[in-house]
Motif scaffolding. Structure first.
Motif: not given
Ligand SMILES: NC(=O)c1ccc[n+]([C@@H]2O[C@H](COP(=O)([O-])OP(=O)(O)OC[C@H]3O[C@@H](n4cnc5c(N)ncnc54)[C@H](OP(=O)(O)O)[C@@H]3O)[C@@H](O)[C@H]2O)c1
Length: 326
Positions: A240, A151-152, A41, A237, A176, A171-172, A262, A191, A314, A126, A264
């Motif tokens: 998104a 992903g995470v 993301f 974390v 999913k 999840a939404s 968190v 949710y 999403r 992560t 990473w």
């Molecule tokens: N802190 C750290 O070290 C760390 C490391 C890696 C990633 N992250 C963060 O973790 C988050 C998720 O990363 P990811 O790569 O796993 O992303 P991803 O695969 O795109 O998953 C994000 C999830 O967030 C939900 N979501 C809710 N509102 C959204 C919106 N407006 N747009 C997109 N997704 C939305 C979606 O699920 P639903 O539709 O079910 O709600 C989606 O499955 C990101 O913010 C990323 O920056 C942080």
């Protein structure tokens, strides 16, 4: 060689496919022929200038990868040309060859394929860091995962199960949730349809949720904190959903609970040996079939913008991978 380039901040459609000079390994670096680059993301944010890292232009998205070592810089003894490796670069993985510090890569365990190896480092790393080192999740505890099919999120569902937790996937959409259940979730909450606080009362009962893994933020974080058990842990974390929520701190006092960051990327810089040991363990688990590292779709390099758009929209369950050689 070919690369997808971000030449100025913008959206996925502003990325271009271009020829760039061959990379040269500096001291402590290797050059890797990238077989597969994992997208996250944060690639939607880094190309828009909305991420904490702002690389100099032009740069390529793609923060994690797997491939073959093809060049070695001075002061590198751990790797040699031909080694199959995986790791993170933060950016510049969506190109045919990239340079990376030897500190950021490990050799790939025998049977693990390049695609899953490319999608493992940041994502599962992560989840592992969050559950093991931050929340110190215990067997038998209840773990709620927001964005559980992403992903995470999916990585946390799977690692939570390995650690013996009862996993509630949130999840939404029902698709999913079915996907998260197929990967080990015990309970599911939509949710988008159900008020999250009410749903947690229904599913986690009077005890509440011991650990919340929250990569989504927005409207979900506060009800999740309100649903924590006594001495629960809320893992911050990511955001998104776009909005960084604010919390009334009395909630933290009343539950004797902890709201934990968190990060990473900072952890791997601060504890490089722990990072390499964690990555080797995750790769082994994946090779043994304990982790799915599910890839939803593989894109040729030129279609990287389409993949980043799917993340922003999403639409992704599990991971997206780019093949720079195609
Ligand atoms: N802190 C750290 O070290 C760390 C490391 C890696 C990633 N992250 C963060 O973790 C988050 C998720 O990363 P990811 O790569 O796993 O992303 P991803 O695969 O795109 O998953 C994000 C999830 O967030 C939900 N979501 C809710 N509102 C959204 C919106 N407006 N747009 C997109 N997704 C939305 C979606 O699920 P639903 O539709 O079910 O709600 C989606 O499955 C990101 O913010 C990323 O920056 C942080």
């Amino acid at each position: 060689m070919k690369a997808i380039l971000c030449q100025h901040f913008g959206g996925p459609d502003d990325l271009v496919l271009a020829d760039v000079p061959e990379p040269v390994a500096g001291s402590g670096e290797v050059v890797v022929e990238v077989a597969a680059a994992g997208l996250n993301f944060f690639d939607t944010l880094i190309i828009a200038g909305k991420y904490q890292t702002k690389p100099p232009f032009p740069f390529s998205p793609g923060g994690e990868f797997a491939g073959t070592v093809v060049g070695i810089g001075p002061d590198v003894s751990e790797f040699k040309p031909g080694d199959r490796v995986m790791g993170y670069t933060n950016f510049n993985a969506a190109r045919q060859r990239t340079t990376v510090s030897a500190k950021q890569i490990v050799k790939i365990a025998g049977r693990l394929d390049f695609d899953r190896a490319a999608a493992l480092t940041i994502t599962y790393g992560t989840a592992y860091h969050a559950l093991k080192h931050r929340a110190r999740l215990k067997s038998g505890e209840t773990l709620a995962v927001l964005g559980a099919s992403g992903g995470v999120g999916l990585a946390t569902v799977e690692i939570g199960r390995i650690m013996g937790a009862r996993v509630i996937a949130c999840a939404s959409t029902d698709d999913k949730l079915a996907f998260a259940r197929a990967h080990g979730a015990d309970e599911v909450i939509n949710y988008d349809r159900e008020n999250l606080r009410d749903a947690f009362k229904r599913v986690a009962g009077a005890h509440g949720v011991d650990v919340v893994f929250d990569p989504v933020g927005g409207p979900y974080s506060e009800p999740a904190v309100r649903s924590l058990a006594w001495e629960g842990r809320h893992l911050v974390v990511g955001f998104a959903a776009g909005e960084i929520p604010k919390l009334p701190l009395n909630l933290v006092l009343l539950k004797n609970c902890a709201v934990m960051g968190v990060f990473w990327g900072a952890w791997v810089r601060n504890a490089p040996a722990d990072y390499k040991a964690a990555l080797a363990e995750l790769a082994r688990w994946c090779a043994e079939g304990k982790l799915s590292c599910h890839i939803q779709q593989i894109y040729p390099l030129a279609d990287t913008p389409k993949a980043i758009k799917a993340l922003a929209d999403r639409k992704v369950m599990g991971k997206l991978v780019v093949h720079p050689g195609e």
